[in-house]
Design an enzyme around this catalytic site. Structure first.
Site, PDB file in Angstrom:
ATOM      1  N   GLU A 284      -1.581 -10.644  -5.446  1.00  0.00           N
ATOM      2  CA  GLU A 284      -1.633 -11.472  -6.656  1.00  0.00           C
ATOM      3  C   GLU A 284      -0.875 -10.835  -7.803  1.00  0.00           C
ATOM      4  OE1 GLU A 284      -4.074 -10.502  -4.676  1.00  0.00           O
ATOM      5  OE2 GLU A 284      -5.816 -11.817  -4.759  1.00  0.00           O
TER       6      GLU A 284
ATOM      7  N   GLU B  59       0.842  -1.200   0.000  1.00  0.00           N
ATOM      8  CA  GLU B  59       0.000   0.000   0.000  1.00  0.00           C
ATOM      9  C   GLU B  59       0.878   1.251   0.000  1.00  0.00           C
ATOM     10  OE1 GLU B  59      -2.538  -0.547   3.431  1.00  0.00           O
ATOM     11  OE2 GLU B  59      -3.683  -2.120   2.401  1.00  0.00           O
TER      12      GLU B  59
HETATM   13  N1  THU Z   1      -5.823  -7.098  -1.418  1.00  0.00           N
HETATM   14  C1  THU Z   1      -4.976  -8.005  -2.001  1.00  0.00           C
HETATM   15  O1  THU Z   1      -3.756  -7.868  -1.921  1.00  0.00           O
HETATM   16  N2  THU Z   1      -5.520  -9.048  -2.652  1.00  0.00           N
HETATM   17  C2  THU Z   1      -6.841  -9.360  -2.661  1.00  0.00           C
HETATM   18  O2  THU Z   1      -7.199 -10.385  -3.215  1.00  0.00           O
HETATM   19  C3  THU Z   1      -7.814  -8.471  -2.019  1.00  0.00           C
HETATM   20  C4  THU Z   1      -7.265  -7.175  -1.520  1.00  0.00           C
HETATM   21  C5  THU Z   1      -5.233  -5.997  -0.648  1.00  0.00           C
HETATM   22  C6  THU Z   1      -5.332  -4.632  -1.237  1.00  0.00           C
HETATM   23  C7  THU Z   1      -5.244  -3.766  -0.004  1.00  0.00           C
HETATM   24  O3  THU Z   1      -3.889  -3.570   0.342  1.00  0.00           O
HETATM   25  C8  THU Z   1      -5.889  -4.600   1.084  1.00  0.00           C
HETATM   26  O4  THU Z   1      -5.903  -5.923   0.609  1.00  0.00           O
HETATM   27  C9  THU Z   1      -7.304  -4.178   1.443  1.00  0.00           C
HETATM   28  O5  THU Z   1      -8.100  -4.106   0.303  1.00  0.00           O
END
Ligand code: THU
Length: 128
Positions: free
Chosen positions: A53, A42
């Site tokens: 992913e 993030e």
């Molecule tokens: N996120 C992922 O990395 N993969 C997913 O399949 C769903 C969401 C992350 C994005 C963000 O950093 C956090 O989870 C909350 O949405």
């Protein structure tokens, strides 16, 4: 499946998620049997966040890998966390109809085919 989930679980520990506190790990297997991992990353603008992913896929593609066999995604949720819509598109385009394993930290797992996660997908076949 267990090996891939273990690698995704370990990758999850590296998640940089100070804003959502929601950590995700992914592990992608290549046709040669190598495993590329990813975690969500993030940043303060929020919108530039990269999911676990896509980090795994882009790491692999940037190393010249283009053929993938299995993907695992791990998060700490009771209802197993599926890939977001953006990731489904990228997984479909780079990996096709591969098996997708979801898991949480309590050892619950589920498996799907990517084709069922993104029905009627748009991809390069539509481009002339
Ligand atoms: N996120 C992922 O990395 N993969 C997913 O399949 C769903 C969401 C992350 C994005 C963000 O950093 C956090 O989870 C909350 O949405």
């Amino acid at each position: 499946m267990k090996d891939l989930i273990e690698k995704a679980t370990k990758a999850r520990e590296k998640a940089f998620a100070p804003f959502s506190k929601f950590k995700v790990g992914a592990a992608l297997e290549t046709e040669e049997g190598e495993i590329y991992t990813g975690c969500n990353i993030e940043n303060a603008s929020y919108g530039l966040t990269m999911c676990a992913e896509r980090v795994a896929i882009f790491k692999a593609v940037s190393e010249g890998k283009t053929r993938f066999t299995r993907l695992a995604v791990v998060a700490d949720t009771e209802n197993l966390t599926p890939p977001c819509g953006a990731c489904r598109q990228i997984i479909w385009e780079f990996c096709g109809d591969i098996p997708l394993f979801l898991a949480n930290l309590s050892g619950e797992t589920a498996s799907f085919q990517m084709g069922e996660m993104l029905p009627k997908a748009f991809d390069s076949k539509f481009l002339k």
